[in-house]
Design a protein around this motif. Sequence first.
Motif, PDB file in Angstrom:
ATOM      1  N   ASP A 127      36.912  47.492  80.211  1.00  0.00           N
ATOM      2  CA  ASP A 127      38.010  47.414  79.234  1.00  0.00           C
ATOM      3  C   ASP A 127      39.330  47.857  79.859  1.00  0.00           C
ATOM      4  O   ASP A 127      40.380  47.241  79.645  1.00  0.00           O
ATOM      5  N   ARG A 155      26.031  52.549  80.891  1.00  0.00           N
ATOM      6  CA  ARG A 155      26.582  51.312  80.344  1.00  0.00           C
ATOM      7  C   ARG A 155      27.918  51.577  79.627  1.00  0.00           C
ATOM      8  O   ARG A 155      28.840  50.761  79.673  1.00  0.00           O
ATOM      9  N   GLU A 167      30.480  51.862  82.307  1.00  0.00           N
ATOM     10  CA  GLU A 167      30.782  50.546  82.877  1.00  0.00           C
ATOM     11  C   GLU A 167      31.628  49.711  81.919  1.00  0.00           C
ATOM     12  O   GLU A 167      32.607  49.057  82.315  1.00  0.00           O
ATOM     13  N   THR A 168      31.262  49.740  80.606  1.00  0.00           N
ATOM     14  CA  THR A 168      32.027  48.973  79.605  1.00  0.00           C
ATOM     15  C   THR A 168      33.468  49.490  79.494  1.00  0.00           C
ATOM     16  O   THR A 168      34.439  48.708  79.428  1.00  0.00           O
TER      17      THR A 168
END
Length: 543
Positions: A370, A362, A365-366
């Motif tokens: 961004d 995660r 992915e974040t």
Amino acid sequence: MTNPIESDSRFTCIVLDSYMDVGRAEELRAKFRNLVAGGCTHFVLDFQQTQFLCSATLGLLVEMYSSVKAHDGEVLLKNLASQVEKLLYDTKILSLFSSDIETDVNHPLFATFEAVQAHTNQELFFLSHINTIASDILMTDNVADIYRQILKAVVQSLKPRSAALLLLNDTGSGNVFHVAASDNLSPSILVQLEGMPLLEDSLEANCIASCQDVMFLSHRRNTSPVSPLLDATEMQEGLLEPIRGRSIPFGLILLESPESPSTYFAQCIPILNVFAKMCGMALEKQRFLEDIHVKNSELAKTLDALNRMQDTILESGKLAVVGALTRGLCHALNNKLVPILGYAQILGIGLDPESPEADKMRIIETAAFDIKKILDNMHMLATGVSMPFSNCDVGEIIDSCLQMQDYLFRENTIVVERDYGQVDPTVQVHRERLVQAFLALFHRLARMFQAFPGEHRVHIALERTAEYLLVIVKDNGRILSPEQLLQLEKPFDNGNPFENERLNFSIARSVIKDHQGMLEVDSSIEIGGTCVTMRFPVTHPHS
């Protein structure tokens, strides 16, 4: 020659002009020689209108006498004015026409040649004096000194009882006199002359309009045009001489005669004409120099503007290159993010949501999302795509811009504190333009803190009222002086070190103005640095 040569059965009458200068003397010499060649030996010279004789005319009279006597002729003089008779007597020419030729060297003819030569030397000396005065006047840079030198030369040369040099000033409602220089006039008279209006059809107005000298006499004052100027000065007999340039009048010179007007006027009018023309030339020279100075200043400003425009064009070219590079870079990085996001999402499907591996996926992915946002913002800035006004989260836009400036902030050890609280950060804005404003202000902070060692802090807060959403950015950097705060209100003008500061604020102010908002800047010791407040309307006119 303005008058014809008249002949009778015995004598040929020659009428001399009122002003016998070198040119008229040569014309008369040619006509006299033609008459002698035609057999004329008896002449009458009529001086009825003559007021001035140059040395060339005196030489011509001697030649006439010598030529006529050689042919057993005769020359008679009549209607001699007092000043002309005195001149002919002083130069011993008058004695020629009342005695016979003798062969010895003591004959009056020889003495006359010497007297004419002496008179010529006096004329040359006076011309040298005039040339010296003219040279001094034309080399003077101060206009007030020109007026004083002109009047001083008039007083020294003509010895009037009193004199004044008066200039015309256009007040919009009419011309008035200004006393530029004076001699032997009381303070009370000068007070009356200063600011005196130029009346139409007055003696002085006629003098200026006609560009001709005007003689005024006490016994003719009642029949002459009115003259407030002469009434104020109480002058009885004298001269008014106009001062004029090529196209416009400048004023006049006023003289009071010290002696018999008939003698004084004849002697001083030609000289006064010369001084008036000198003054007109000097004034035109000064106006010409002033015009050149103004045009040079305008030319310098134009060249400066062209240089700034050239710099702007060069910077625009550089920005175009950077924009093209940025678009290509964003496109390439976006292509590389596709597999990262895709595989991160695929790998996350088969993992336990509570496992450490799922947390790491995660985070990947974040972080990728961004990066994609940053690249999207950079792409919008580089392409200049016009985005419509829409409801946007201003706090999210600020965070995105801070991410773009993260490297510069970390390099300069700038700590950013955010205080968004429970404020609703959503307003209608033009996202692309707002990003430009925040980037300009954050870029200013990064550049400013480079010159200030120590702990660097930036505090960003959001506040909301019924009318505005406020973005408040405070820093603990350089304190701007009141003069520098005023300069921030002026348009950007490249040329000094503070212009980078003005450029950033100019960009931000332009963006906020497009949003019908306001930008306020305050800087003081109490604040501990600079506080920038941006106000965005809650209800935008474009909604």
